[in-house]
Each structure stands twice: as C-alpha cells, then as structure tokens.
Design a protein around this motif. Structure first.
Motif, PDB file in Angstrom:
ATOM      1  N   CYS A  66       0.948  -1.275  -0.073  1.00 49.50           N
ATOM      2  CA  CYS A  66       0.184  -0.045  -0.090  1.00 49.50           C
ATOM      3  C   CYS A  66       0.817   1.285   0.206  1.00 49.50           C
ATOM      4  O   CYS A  66       1.637   1.344   0.656  1.00 49.50           O
ATOM      5  CB  CYS A  66      -0.932   0.002   1.274  1.00 49.50           C
ATOM      6  SG  CYS A  66      -1.711   1.490   1.334  1.00 49.50           S
ATOM      7  N   CYS A  69      -0.117   3.702   3.365  1.00 53.78           N
ATOM      8  CA  CYS A  69       0.460   3.237   4.991  1.00 53.78           C
ATOM      9  C   CYS A  69       1.393   2.145   4.908  1.00 53.78           C
ATOM     10  O   CYS A  69       1.858   2.079   5.830  1.00 53.78           O
ATOM     11  CB  CYS A  69      -1.003   2.731   5.490  1.00 53.78           C
ATOM     12  SG  CYS A  69      -1.313   0.981   5.125  1.00 53.78           S
ATOM     13  N   TYR A  71       1.332  -0.858   4.111  1.00 52.55           N
ATOM     14  CA  TYR A  71       0.962  -2.301   4.311  1.00 52.55           C
ATOM     15  C   TYR A  71       1.359  -3.362   3.258  1.00 52.55           C
ATOM     16  O   TYR A  71       1.310  -2.953   1.899  1.00 52.55           O
ATOM     17  CB  TYR A  71      -0.515  -2.424   4.537  1.00 52.55           C
ATOM     18  CG  TYR A  71      -1.089  -3.886   4.416  1.00 52.55           C
ATOM     19  CD1 TYR A  71      -1.249  -4.171   5.894  1.00 52.55           C
ATOM     20  CD2 TYR A  71      -1.587  -4.651   3.394  1.00 52.55           C
ATOM     21  CE1 TYR A  71      -1.729  -5.593   5.893  1.00 52.55           C
ATOM     22  CE2 TYR A  71      -1.889  -5.691   3.726  1.00 52.55           C
ATOM     23  CZ  TYR A  71      -2.284  -6.361   5.069  1.00 52.55           C
ATOM     24  OH  TYR A  71      -2.483  -7.512   4.992  1.00 52.55           O
ATOM     25  N   CYS A  88      -5.986   0.503   5.611  1.00 54.02           N
ATOM     26  CA  CYS A  88      -6.252   2.032   5.363  1.00 54.02           C
ATOM     27  C   CYS A  88      -7.493   2.099   4.263  1.00 54.02           C
ATOM     28  O   CYS A  88      -7.917   3.324   3.990  1.00 54.02           O
ATOM     29  CB  CYS A  88      -5.323   2.650   5.176  1.00 54.02           C
ATOM     30  SG  CYS A  88      -4.618   2.894   3.525  1.00 54.02           S
TER      31      CYS A  88
HETATM   32 ZN   LIG Z   1      -2.865   0.972   3.366  1.00 50.45          ZN
END
Ligand SMILES: [Zn+2]
Length: 105
Positions: A66, A69, A71, A88
């Motif tokens: 991601c 964020c 991830y 998120c």
């Molecule tokens: Zn994210």
C-alpha cells in the motif's frame, strides 16, 4: 508483418528472457510485448510453475504494497494486483513485480 513463428521466440520465452535478472510488473511486460496484462498474468502462472521445476532457477514475486500506509501484501501468491488496502482502504497499491533468478553460469 506476419513473421514466422518457428524462428521467433514465443511470448513465454520472451517473458522469461525479460525477467531473467530484472524485475518487471505485469504492466511493464504487457507494454513491452504488446499483449494485455491479462495475457501476461496467464503466461506468468505457467512460467512460475516451470521455473519452479528447474533447480537452477527461481521465480521471484515482489509483493504489492500500500502506497499510503505501507501495508505489504505478504504471502499473497496471486499474480494480480490487490484492489484495496485492508488496513487503510486506500486504492493506491503498487503492482507486484516479477523476476527470475538463475544460478546457471
Ligand atoms: Zn494502506
């Protein structure tokens, strides 16, 4: 231009050639070989299997992440890009990238 298939590398061979020693996303490959991303993904599924059978090669899959964020979609084995971050909900997900590592001399 029709070209004779006997003397040209197959699309699959071209993908293997491009990925050996490099990392590319499905989009990069699609653009380079002028085929659709869907077609690239189909070829990659076969290539991943055949490289897995070859003791000198290793198919590398760099997981999507991601961009909001950070991830990381670790453990994800599908070749396609996830559409949304589970943490998120961002849709800014980087494409997975592929490569082939060869230990052949
Ligand atoms: Zn994210």
């Amino acid at each position: 231009m029709s070209g004779s298939p006997d003397t040209e590398l197959t699309v699959r061979q071209q993908i293997v050639q491009v990925l050996t020693g490099a990392r590319c996303s499905a989009r990069d490959l699609a653009h380079r070989l002028r085929i659709s991303e869907r077609q690239v993904e189909e070829h990659l599924a076969h290539i991943a299997k055949s490289v897995g059978r070859d003791r000198h090669g290793r198919f590398l899959l760099e997981a999507s992440a991601c961009e909001e964020c950070g991830y990381a979609f670790r453990g994800r084995t599908r070749l396609t890009r996830p559409s949304r971050c589970p943490r998120c909900r961002s849709e800014a997900i980087s494409s997975p990238r592929f490569g082939i590592e060869s230990s052949k001399p």
